[in-house]
Design an enzyme around this catalytic site. Structure first.
Site, PDB file in Angstrom:
ATOM      1  N   CYS A 129      38.460  43.935  37.275  1.00 55.83           N
ATOM      2  CA  CYS A 129      39.051  43.276  36.111  1.00 55.83           C
ATOM      3  C   CYS A 129      39.864  44.244  35.260  1.00 55.83           C
ATOM      4  O   CYS A 129      40.913  43.880  34.732  1.00 55.83           O
ATOM      5  CB  CYS A 129      37.960  42.611  35.293  1.00 55.83           C
ATOM      6  N   CYS A 164      34.675  44.948  34.806  1.00 58.35           N
ATOM      7  CA  CYS A 164      34.352  45.753  35.986  1.00 58.35           C
ATOM      8  C   CYS A 164      35.644  46.442  36.452  1.00 58.35           C
ATOM      9  O   CYS A 164      36.729  46.147  35.939  1.00 58.35           O
ATOM     10  CB  CYS A 164      33.770  44.865  37.084  1.00 58.35           C
ATOM     11  N   HIS A 222      36.906  36.607  39.167  1.00 53.65           N
ATOM     12  CA  HIS A 222      36.179  36.998  37.963  1.00 53.65           C
ATOM     13  C   HIS A 222      36.866  36.344  36.766  1.00 53.65           C
ATOM     14  O   HIS A 222      38.057  36.025  36.814  1.00 53.65           O
ATOM     15  CB  HIS A 222      36.190  38.505  37.807  1.00 53.65           C
ATOM     16  N   GLU A 235      38.005  37.389  33.928  1.00 50.82           N
ATOM     17  CA  GLU A 235      39.204  38.053  33.421  1.00 50.82           C
ATOM     18  C   GLU A 235      40.398  37.810  34.335  1.00 50.82           C
ATOM     19  O   GLU A 235      41.505  37.546  33.864  1.00 50.82           O
ATOM     20  CB  GLU A 235      38.960  39.569  33.287  1.00 50.82           C
TER      21      GLU A 235
END
Length: 158
Positions: free
Chosen positions: A89, A86, A56, A58
């Site tokens: 993250c 999410c 992801h 991040e």
């Protein structure tokens, strides 16, 4: 809450990274980590590009910052992201000791675009564990790794 000046620019940069990543065939997520000294690290969602469900934006930005600084503790750093983190993250930011997080779109905006993390939030809230049951099982040496850790003189606490 509105950001001003450079902070606003970092958030806009995260959004720009997300938009550009879509054009490159990636997911619509971008992130910027700004260290205490002003050094900037960027990340975009590379899940489908790298076949890595943990890539992801991040996490990619945090990995870059940690690798470049040679330190897993990013205390004092700020994370700017195109969308509300999410659970994966958010956990990465917590483990990295990120000092604050600022995001543009929220989880509802993401859900409207087909990125619905609601099942994950329900999972962590304990409301629904049917999609992936997790259980503790008996193991005679279950504490052995922690005993080894406690006895290891060269450990680096985190």
């Amino acid at each position: 809450m509105g950001l001003e000046g450079a902070e606003s620019a970092y958030l806009e940069r995260a959004v720009d990274l997300a938009v550009a990543n879509v054009a490159d065939g990636g997911g619509p997520f971008g992130a910027v980590v700004v260290m205490r000294d002003g050094t900037v690290f960027e990340g975009v969602n590379r899940v489908t590009r790298d076949n890595d469900p943990t890539a992801h934006a991040e996490v990619v930005a945090i990995r870059g910052a940690a690798a470049a600084t040679g330190d897993f503790d990013l205390h004092g750093a700020v994370l700017y992201t195109s969308c509300e983190p999410c659970p994966l993250c958010l956990a990465a930011a917590l483990w990295a000791r990120i000092s604050s997080v600022h995001f543009a779109a929220d989880r509802h905006d993401a859900a409207a675009a087909g990125f619905d993390d609601a099942a994950f939030y329900r999972y962590f809230e304990g409301d629904d564990r049917s999609n992936m049951p997790v259980s503790q099982n008996e193991a005679t040496r279950r504490s052995a790794p922690f005993d080894a850790w406690a006895a290891f003189e060269g450990r680096v606490d985190y």
